[in-house]
Design an enzyme around this catalytic site. Structure first.
Site, PDB file in Angstrom:
ATOM      1  N   ARG A  64     -34.549   3.182  22.227  1.00 28.69           N
ATOM      2  CA  ARG A  64     -34.986   2.335  23.337  1.00 28.69           C
ATOM      3  C   ARG A  64     -33.923   1.348  23.807  1.00 28.69           C
ATOM      4  NH1 ARG A  64     -40.470  -0.336  21.608  1.00 28.69           N
ATOM      5  NH2 ARG A  64     -39.091  -0.643  19.849  1.00 28.69           N
ATOM      6  N   LYS A 171     -42.086  12.276   7.362  1.00 28.59           N
ATOM      7  CA  LYS A 171     -43.344  11.837   6.756  1.00 28.59           C
ATOM      8  C   LYS A 171     -43.649  10.437   7.259  1.00 28.59           C
ATOM      9  CE  LYS A 171     -43.450   9.314   2.638  1.00 28.59           C
ATOM     10  NZ  LYS A 171     -43.147   8.850   1.343  1.00 28.59           N
ATOM     11  N   ASP A 200     -40.481  16.944   3.494  1.00 30.30           N
ATOM     12  CA  ASP A 200     -40.782  16.159   2.305  1.00 30.30           C
ATOM     13  C   ASP A 200     -39.467  16.188   1.539  1.00 30.30           C
ATOM     14  OD1 ASP A 200     -41.340  15.317  -0.311  1.00 30.30           O
ATOM     15  OD2 ASP A 200     -43.452  15.783  -0.016  1.00 30.30           O
ATOM     16  N   HIS A 201     -38.742  15.082   1.553  1.00 29.50           N
ATOM     17  CA  HIS A 201     -37.358  15.163   1.080  1.00 29.50           C
ATOM     18  C   HIS A 201     -37.270  15.555  -0.396  1.00 29.50           C
ATOM     19  CE1 HIS A 201     -38.025  10.959  -0.231  1.00 29.50           C
ATOM     20  NE2 HIS A 201     -37.165  11.270  -1.162  1.00 29.50           N
ATOM     21  N   GLU A 239     -41.460   4.119  -9.392  1.00 28.16           N
ATOM     22  CA  GLU A 239     -40.511   3.301  -8.625  1.00 28.16           C
ATOM     23  C   GLU A 239     -40.412   1.935  -9.280  1.00 28.16           C
ATOM     24  OE1 GLU A 239     -40.569   4.217  -4.101  1.00 28.16           O
ATOM     25  OE2 GLU A 239     -42.617   3.870  -4.735  1.00 28.16           O
ATOM     26  N   ASP A 258     -49.052   7.480   0.293  1.00 28.01           N
ATOM     27  CA  ASP A 258     -47.596   7.385   0.419  1.00 28.01           C
ATOM     28  C   ASP A 258     -46.858   8.349  -0.520  1.00 28.01           C
ATOM     29  OD1 ASP A 258     -45.304   6.085   1.563  1.00 28.01           O
ATOM     30  OD2 ASP A 258     -44.993   5.078  -0.360  1.00 28.01           O
ATOM     31  N   HIS A 263     -45.034  13.887  -2.292  1.00 23.30           N
ATOM     32  CA  HIS A 263     -44.045  14.170  -3.345  1.00 23.30           C
ATOM     33  C   HIS A 263     -44.702  14.694  -4.629  1.00 23.30           C
ATOM     34  CE1 HIS A 263     -41.590  12.191  -0.540  1.00 23.30           C
ATOM     35  NE2 HIS A 263     -41.682  10.958  -0.999  1.00 23.30           N
TER      36      HIS A 263
END
Ligand SMILES: NC(=O)c1ccc[n+]([C@@H]2O[C@H](COP(=O)([O-])OP(=O)(O)OC[C@H]3O[C@@H](n4cnc5c(N)ncnc54)[C@H](OP(=O)(O)O)[C@@H]3O)[C@@H](O)[C@H]2O)c1
Length: 517
Positions: A64, A171, A200-201, A239, A258, A263
């Site tokens: 933008r 995602k 989905d990495h 995490e 999430d 994953h």
């Protein structure tokens, strides 16, 4: 250990020849954003560095804010210096790639902008040699995914015979089954399913792809890979960070949406699936979907007993203070969003009936790691009972997805000079086993999307099946009407309820090496 290597840096799943990427213009929507800076541009740079991009290649960034081509290239160059996973950045490679990068200013919900984009695509200096081969990457907020696809179609840029118009979607893919179905319908009204690449990495990680090789290229494990020999399976995506400024997004999402829906379910289906008929995309994706379809929608009663949710309280991790989740920026002070989830799932098929799969993920945990533990049944202790060693420990396989990528096997060995057994470990480490360059997930995924190889992307029915299960959990929570969630200490491995989930079956979570040290 002697290992034979292929020459390829980033081979497709079934071929050892380097992939031939066709001449293409990649259009990144959301090109001034974090994902473009952090992942997409570094991935393109590494592909260029490894000679995996064709001579005729260009990138257009769509966003933008006003910017010239040179300003855009300058910003991307700075981002590359910061985020490239190999250092130093090779200036010659970057300059050559940057000369083919252009900026386009537009509003994502303005159909006219896409018509101008279509004009720009025709007039690029590279266009005569590239033709109509486009890869559109939706690195935007998810509420633009559908609009963007529809606007591309209205501007004549969607799938059509004789062209390669492909779409990568980031995602999250929907926020529940209903929205995912709607989004699938919208995307499929513009692009053929074979041209839609839902990222989905996790699937781009070498160690995740290795699950297929490990299971089906070895004769020693597959015969044991079933309910006769396996006691249970644990899959953890942990995490160490909290929400770190992403409270606005996270408080709406939570750990189930999430992480579990995507994953964790990817690791789960690759671990549990049947051998595919071949290694082509549809055969593998068919088997993954079958795993999810073999789990009947669980009842609320089952889920109440078998799903644990919690939030992190405040604390310190590695000397760094982390506020309680409810005190995080942009998080509601009475939030009931889970930052931790552990669930026991059971697959109702011949291979797995009666074998619990324990899946967990959380934020602000003791360590950052992803691993799968396959825990085998306890061997009969009859021979050793006389010496008092009547509780031989279970064999297990630890598949480390990250960090310290590798696989280890735990087995009982005799302790020297004693009549007792102790669990010892045999370890394979990727980085010492293979001297290869390990590509980042996004590199692999970009190449696959460019060559039209869908194996490592999520198919529409897979996404929907995963949402069906996550929705059942979230529906059960809605019915529970609680005012608080259990808290867990930052730097722990979650709430005590998560330990109890396993303990009632005489099991325990296997501690990762990261916190055994
Ligand atoms: N960041 C990550 O590491 C990560 C990881 C996994 C998945 N994702 C997903 O990737 C997507 C992008 O995330 P992000 O972190 O890169 O977001 P971000 O930093 O907020 O970037 C959003 C981008 O969209 C553009 N944009 C927003 N509104 C627009 C509009 N109306 N018209 C045109 N452009 C508009 C912005 O351009 P301007 O700023 O110029 O307006 C900016 O380039 C999201 O779906 C996210 O869930 C991100």
């Amino acid at each position: 250990m002697s290992i034979s290597h292929s020459d390829s840096v980033c081979p497709p799943m079934i071929s050892s020849a380097p992939p031939r990427v066709p001449p293409t213009v990649a259009v990144i929507f959301g090109a001034t954003g974090d994902l473009t800076h952090r992942k997409i541009i570094p991935a393109f740079y590494h592909l260029a560095k490894n000679n995996l991009l064709p001579e005729d290649f260009a990138i257009i960034g769509f966003a933008r804010r006003p910017k010239s081509d040179d300003e855009f290239r300058q910003d991307l160059g700075e981002a590359l210096q910061k985020f490239s996973h190999t250092q130093p950045v090779d200036d010659a490679v970057w300059k050559k790639l940057a000369a083919h990068i252009y900026y386009f200013q537009g509003e994502l919900d303005d159909p006219e902008a896409y018509k101008s984009l279509a004009e720009k695509l025709k007039k690029l200096p590279e266009s005569p040699k590239i033709g109509e081969n486009y890869l559109f990457y939706l690195a935007t907020s998810p509420n633009f995914f559908g609009t963007c696809a529809q606007n591309l179609a209205a501007a004549g840029l969607a799938s059509k015979p004789g062209t390669r118009h492909r779409l990568i979607v980031e995602k999250p893919f929907g926020e529940d089954l209903k929205s995912a179905e709607e989004l699938n319908r919208t995307l499929q009204s513009a692009f053929a399913e074979k041209d839609i690449f839902r990222i989905d990495h996790y699937l781009g990680k070498e160690t995740v792809q290795n699950l297929i090789y490990f299971r089906f290229a070895n004769a020693i494990y597959e015969p044991l890979w079933n309910r006769r020999y396996i006691d249970h399976v644990q899959i953890t995506v942990a995490e160490q960070v909290g929400v770190e400024g992403r409270g606005g997004y996270y408080d709406h999402a939570g750990a189930a949406r999430d992480m579990l829906q995507n994953h964790l379910f990817q690791l789960f289906t690759l671990t549990a699936m049947e051998p595919p008929a071949s290694l082509d995309a549809e055969s593998i994706r068919d088997e993954k979907v079958k795993v999810l379809r073999s789990i009947p929608t669980p009842s609320s009663d089952f889920l109440q007993k078998n799903v644990v949710r919690a939030q992190y309280g405040g604390g310190y991790i590695g000397g760094k203070g982390i506020p309680a989740y409810r005190q995080e920026e942009k998080v509601a002070h009475d939030s009931l969003t889970e930052t931790f989830i552990a669930a026991q799932l059971e697959i109702d098929n011949w291979r797995w009936s009666g074998v619990p799969f324990y899946l967990r993920t959380g934020k602000a945990l003791a360590a950052q790691f992803t691993e799968i533990n396959i825990v085998f049944k306890r061997p009969p202790s009859v021979l050793f009972a006389a010496s008092g060693d009547d509780r031989l420990r279970r064999n297990s396989l630890r598949i480390r997805i990250q960090p310290n990528e590798g696989i280890s096997i735990n087995f009982n060995a005799k302790v020297p000079s004693k009549a007792e057994a102790e669990l010892v470990e045999m370890d394979f480490l990727y980085k010492s086993g293979f001297a290869h360059y390990l590509p980042e997930a996004y590199e692999r995924l970009l190449v696959d999307a460019l060559i039209g190889e869908s194996t490592l992307f999520t198919r529409s029915d897979e996404v929907e099946q995963a949402w069906r299960l996550v929705d059942s959990i979230r529906d059960m929570w809605t019915k529970q009407s609680v005012r608080d969630l259990p808290l867990y200490a930052c730097g722990s491995m979650g709430p005590v309820e998560s330990d109890m989930l396993l303990e009632r079956g005489g099991r325990h979570w296997i501690r990762p090496k990261e916190i055994c040290k």
